[in-house]
Design a protein around this motif. Structure first.
Motif, PDB file in Angstrom:
ATOM      1  N   ASP B  69       0.793  -1.317   0.053  1.00 37.79           N
ATOM      2  CA  ASP B  69      -0.008  -0.080  -0.009  1.00 37.79           C
ATOM      3  C   ASP B  69       0.939   1.133  -0.013  1.00 37.79           C
ATOM      4  O   ASP B  69       0.708   2.358  -0.773  1.00 37.79           O
ATOM      5  CB  ASP B  69      -0.929   0.036   1.246  1.00 37.79           C
ATOM      6  CG  ASP B  69      -2.035  -1.091   1.188  1.00 37.79           C
ATOM      7  OD1 ASP B  69      -2.007  -1.600  -0.108  1.00 37.79           O
ATOM      8  OD2 ASP B  69      -2.754  -1.018   2.228  1.00 37.79           O
ATOM      9  N   ARG B  73       0.834   4.085  -2.597  1.00 40.77           N
ATOM     10  CA  ARG B  73       0.885   5.616  -2.223  1.00 40.77           C
ATOM     11  C   ARG B  73       1.874   6.440  -2.883  1.00 40.77           C
ATOM     12  O   ARG B  73       1.625   7.551  -3.156  1.00 40.77           O
ATOM     13  CB  ARG B  73       0.902   5.531  -0.878  1.00 40.77           C
ATOM     14  CG  ARG B  73       1.035   7.024  -0.076  1.00 40.77           C
ATOM     15  CD  ARG B  73       0.060   8.081  -0.591  1.00 40.77           C
ATOM     16  NE  ARG B  73      -1.376   7.523  -0.114  1.00 40.77           N
ATOM     17  CZ  ARG B  73      -2.589   8.214  -0.918  1.00 40.77           C
ATOM     18  NH1 ARG B  73      -2.204   9.166  -1.646  1.00 40.77           N
ATOM     19  NH2 ARG B  73      -3.560   7.641  -0.665  1.00 40.77           N
ATOM     20  N   LEU B 267     -16.939   8.267   2.777  1.00 43.41           N
ATOM     21  CA  LEU B 267     -15.450   8.203   1.741  1.00 43.41           C
ATOM     22  C   LEU B 267     -15.795   9.898   0.843  1.00 43.41           C
ATOM     23  O   LEU B 267     -15.025  10.642   0.744  1.00 43.41           O
ATOM     24  CB  LEU B 267     -15.284   7.196   0.974  1.00 43.41           C
ATOM     25  CG  LEU B 267     -14.474   6.045   1.787  1.00 43.41           C
ATOM     26  CD1 LEU B 267     -14.462   4.961   0.723  1.00 43.41           C
ATOM     27  CD2 LEU B 267     -13.108   6.405   2.091  1.00 43.41           C
ATOM     28  N   GLU B 270     -15.540  13.924   1.892  1.00 40.07           N
ATOM     29  CA  GLU B 270     -14.312  14.762   1.977  1.00 40.07           C
ATOM     30  C   GLU B 270     -14.093  14.986   0.553  1.00 40.07           C
ATOM     31  O   GLU B 270     -13.088  15.934   0.376  1.00 40.07           O
ATOM     32  CB  GLU B 270     -13.223  13.715   2.455  1.00 40.07           C
ATOM     33  CG  GLU B 270     -13.367  13.449   3.884  1.00 40.07           C
ATOM     34  CD  GLU B 270     -12.651  12.223   4.309  1.00 40.07           C
ATOM     35  OE1 GLU B 270     -11.369  11.992   3.510  1.00 40.07           O
ATOM     36  OE2 GLU B 270     -12.740  11.580   5.014  1.00 40.07           O
ATOM     37  N   ILE B 277      -9.102  12.558  -5.022  1.00 43.02           N
ATOM     38  CA  ILE B 277      -8.547  11.885  -3.687  1.00 43.02           C
ATOM     39  C   ILE B 277      -8.238  10.617  -4.112  1.00 43.02           C
ATOM     40  O   ILE B 277      -9.291   9.863  -4.624  1.00 43.02           O
ATOM     41  CB  ILE B 277      -9.733  12.140  -2.499  1.00 43.02           C
ATOM     42  CG1 ILE B 277      -9.888  13.457  -2.120  1.00 43.02           C
ATOM     43  CG2 ILE B 277      -9.452  11.226  -1.386  1.00 43.02           C
ATOM     44  CD1 ILE B 277     -11.054  13.925  -1.103  1.00 43.02           C
ATOM     45  N   SER B 279      -7.533   6.888  -2.093  1.00 44.97           N
ATOM     46  CA  SER B 279      -7.389   6.232  -0.767  1.00 44.97           C
ATOM     47  C   SER B 279      -7.253   4.652  -1.093  1.00 44.97           C
ATOM     48  O   SER B 279      -7.822   3.932  -1.652  1.00 44.97           O
ATOM     49  CB  SER B 279      -8.831   6.347   0.016  1.00 44.97           C
ATOM     50  OG  SER B 279      -8.956   5.774   1.206  1.00 44.97           O
ATOM     51  N   GLU B 283      -5.713   2.270   4.132  1.00 40.87           N
ATOM     52  CA  GLU B 283      -6.034   3.711   4.340  1.00 40.87           C
ATOM     53  C   GLU B 283      -7.714   3.774   4.618  1.00 40.87           C
ATOM     54  O   GLU B 283      -7.997   4.783   5.334  1.00 40.87           O
ATOM     55  CB  GLU B 283      -5.435   4.655   3.243  1.00 40.87           C
ATOM     56  CG  GLU B 283      -4.073   4.756   3.172  1.00 40.87           C
ATOM     57  CD  GLU B 283      -3.603   5.462   1.924  1.00 40.87           C
ATOM     58  OE1 GLU B 283      -2.430   5.597   1.529  1.00 40.87           O
ATOM     59  OE2 GLU B 283      -4.474   6.064   1.405  1.00 40.87           O
ATOM     60  N   ASN B 284      -8.184   3.043   3.881  1.00 39.23           N
ATOM     61  CA  ASN B 284      -9.834   2.889   4.289  1.00 39.23           C
ATOM     62  C   ASN B 284      -9.933   2.505   5.579  1.00 39.23           C
ATOM     63  O   ASN B 284      -9.538   1.170   5.801  1.00 39.23           O
ATOM     64  CB  ASN B 284     -10.318   2.061   3.385  1.00 39.23           C
ATOM     65  CG  ASN B 284     -10.286   2.633   1.921  1.00 39.23           C
ATOM     66  OD1 ASN B 284     -10.698   3.885   1.561  1.00 39.23           O
ATOM     67  ND2 ASN B 284      -9.730   1.827   0.869  1.00 39.23           N
ATOM     68  N   GLN B 285     -10.715   3.094   6.386  1.00 33.84           N
ATOM     69  CA  GLN B 285     -10.889   2.284   7.787  1.00 33.84           C
ATOM     70  C   GLN B 285     -11.934   1.310   7.671  1.00 33.84           C
ATOM     71  O   GLN B 285     -11.647   0.338   8.369  1.00 33.84           O
ATOM     72  CB  GLN B 285     -11.499   3.525   8.564  1.00 33.84           C
ATOM     73  CG  GLN B 285     -10.768   4.854   8.957  1.00 33.84           C
ATOM     74  CD  GLN B 285     -11.074   5.888   7.803  1.00 33.84           C
ATOM     75  OE1 GLN B 285     -11.492   5.453   6.702  1.00 33.84           O
ATOM     76  NE2 GLN B 285     -10.960   7.159   8.105  1.00 33.84           N
ATOM     77  N   SER B 293      -9.016   0.059  -3.250  1.00 34.42           N
ATOM     78  CA  SER B 293      -8.593   1.417  -3.296  1.00 34.42           C
ATOM     79  C   SER B 293      -9.727   2.263  -3.928  1.00 34.42           C
ATOM     80  O   SER B 293     -10.823   1.446  -4.670  1.00 34.42           O
ATOM     81  CB  SER B 293      -7.392   1.765  -4.272  1.00 34.42           C
ATOM     82  OG  SER B 293      -6.163   1.356  -3.622  1.00 34.42           O
ATOM     83  N   THR B 315      -6.408  -2.708  -5.031  1.00 33.00           N
ATOM     84  CA  THR B 315      -5.313  -1.532  -4.929  1.00 33.00           C
ATOM     85  C   THR B 315      -4.362  -1.910  -6.325  1.00 33.00           C
ATOM     86  O   THR B 315      -3.796  -0.720  -6.684  1.00 33.00           O
ATOM     87  CB  THR B 315      -4.764  -2.136  -3.686  1.00 33.00           C
ATOM     88  OG1 THR B 315      -4.266  -3.436  -3.652  1.00 33.00           O
ATOM     89  CG2 THR B 315      -5.215  -1.725  -2.359  1.00 33.00           C
TER      90      THR B 315
END
Lengths: 340, 340
Positions: B69, B73, B267, B270, B277, B279, B283-285, B293, B315
């Motif tokens: 990840d 990123r 999600l 934001e 964006i 994610s 990173e995703n809660q 992703s 991802t």
DNA sequence: TCTGGCACTCCAGCGGTCCGAGTGCCAGCA
DNA sequence: TGCTGGCACTCGGACCGCTGGAGTGCCAGA
């Protein structure tokens, strides 16, 4: 004939067992789990006959039997008994659907409910426009030459279209137009709109005619595919469950077909609110649905179905249970729509 | 440092290769396919460092490397270049979205388009009510004590609610009420509605006050979850594709999370229309999205995003391409909504 | 007409072997 | 100091053959 009778009981047992275990069912297991009163050997003979007649089949030599589409068809038509919903399920339905705030909400809840009850993919159709009646027709000026037409039906559907009007309009003209249109259309079935439209144009005051013509034209446009029919789909997660088990290749074509909507809508076209329709495996013309079964029924307060709802799943499904669930939900939806 | 630079090029190559082949990538293949100017042995050394730093990992000893990840990123933040859409794609977008007849249609087409362009699951949010402005507020009498309130926003959303009114109403009273409400609310942002409501009640003629109060209350209710936000999802068939490859267990939890909507809406909360964006994975809660992703952006004509749209996928996705597609579609949707 | 017995079939699962891809390390070279 | 070729090593996946068990069809007997 005692013979035939037992053979049918064997078939029923095979379907039930296979549906619940997902394993090809053998003569021994059948004799053990179902009280058929005969030995496995006899059951084997019956199974041989059933296979001969095309109701069941063997995946391979040393495996048990599995129902064929024909076998399921027979089961649905002749062997399954209506399975009344449990009290818990009934209250669940009420609880789930109560408190719905508008049509969108009702159908959204229905589809989730149905998916949950049946553990299948659920499909709910919006009430067909042409079978709904006009509750109100609103016109909102966007600019001098463009109007927003908002159609509200008695089933709670709302459709909006922009109408380009041939002449510049004033607020009063719009008000006049609105009054005229509502006087004509309110309460009328949309199916009749096409009959009424021409007369309306002719009977209108001269200065309104082009406007009436433009708005009626737009109104009629909304009555044809694809806006005529809309679909909500839910519970697709249920497909992922035993995907490998139930759908040989992959669930992809099935999901694609569902998203296409057209395929499902075609199946839905035949529903009526009196009887549940079951379409099994190869009976579905569309290739992607070949390995699936479709259980559907119309909903609506009166005789004519306003729309349909149903579930799609593997041919190996609990037909009795799904039919009951589909029917129950349709009934509640019908009531809810009649109320509002 | 020539060192670091090459190491990053190696990382970029690993990501690109892995995304396109779905095979862990080894030093030899890397040297062969990408012009890194050094031998596999050197690449191996770089890879060892990259692994040390946590950007890549080995599924097992004798396999190639796979980005983590953290690797993705870094790739997204620093290594990927904007991939402009091809001319064909641009015209496809226009063609696809043109001819949309109303909001529902625009969003439906967008979601299909996005799913098709990216081969991922696409998600499109309806314009948030509170950020929209009132275009018209219509009242249709259902009975003497019940009104249907229809709210039409400038973004094309239509919401309807039944209002139980405390006193019996006549047609003229309703007309009066309608005029009053529209005079107050038309053109106003819905976010401001809650400020305006109390003053409106007080300023209203005495006989209208209970009605105004009832309607305003209902209006404010529509501004809270869940009707405040709505979602369209499409392209779930794309999940079925390489499900086994991309999602270890099954796609079930992911599909469930998508149907939940809440997760996605959180999600989306934001997004803003200026930047895409991304994610990635952990990173995703939300647990179900841990292996996925999410690429999203806000759409809207002006500064503030009316709503969001994006795609969800493994991802191991083409971030550059998906980001470009998401942005392009958002731009078109923004334009379309501004027009109408 | 049913039943128990029996020979037969065939798949699923298991363990063992082999092959190749990929690695890390090291010595040599620029 | 950094790059390269060589080499020994590891390990997973594919392949193979075996075996056990489930299930069948058939047949003789009750």
């Amino acid at each position: 004939m005692a013979h035939d009778d037992r053979r049918l009981r064997v078939l029923r047992a095979i379907v039930q067992d296979y549906v619940s275990t997902n394993d090809p069912v053998g003569s021994k297991a059948l004799a053990a789990r179902y009280d058929l009163g005969v030995s496995p050997a006899t059951i084997r003979n019956d199974m041989a006959v059933l296979e001969e007649e095309g109701y069941i089949t063997q995946p391979h030599t040393s495996a048990g039997r599995v129902p064929t589409d024909k076998g399921y068809r027979f089961f649905v038509d002749r062997l399954s008994t209506v399975k009344p919903l449990s009290a818990a399920e009934r209250t669940a339905i009420e609880k789930f659907l109560d408190g719905a705030v508008d049509l969108h909400d009702v159908l959204g809840r229905s589809v989730r409910l149905l998916a949950q009850l049946t553990r299948q993919v659920a499909v709910v159709q919006y009430p067909t426009l042409s079978r709904s009646a006009v509750r109100h027709l609103e016109l909102v000026p966007l600019s001098t030459s463009r109007l927003l037409m908002v159609l509200i039906t008695d089933t709670g559907r709302v459709e909006q279209r922009v109408v380009e009007v041939p002449v510049d309009t004033e607020a009063e003209t719009v008000a006049e137009l609105r009054t005229l249109l509502n006087a004509t259309f309110t309460g009328a079935k949309l199916a009749e709109a096409s009959d009424k439209a021409p007369g309306l144009v002719e009977g209108a005051p001269l200065h309104l005619r082009p406007l009436v013509a433009a708005v009626s034209a737009t109104l009629l446009e909304t009555l044809v595919e694809p806006s005529e029919d809309r679909l909500v789909i839910g519970g697709t997660a249920n497909l992922a469950q035993g995907s490998a088990l139930d759908f040989p290749g992959t669930v992809r074509p099935l999901l694609e077909a569902l998203e296409e909507q057209v395929v499902v809508l075609r199946l839905m076209a035949e529903v009526d609110s009196s009887a549940v329709i079951v379409s099994i495996g190869e009976e579905n013309q569309h290739e992607a649905l070949t390995g699936a079964s479709f259980v559907s029924v119309g909903y609506g307060s009166g005789d004519e179905a306003l729309g349909g709802l149903g579930v799609v799943g593997p041919t190996r499904m609990d037909y009795a249970g799904n039919m009951a669930a589909v029917r129950a939900v349709a009934r509640y939806v019908g009531h809810l729509l009649a109320e509002s």
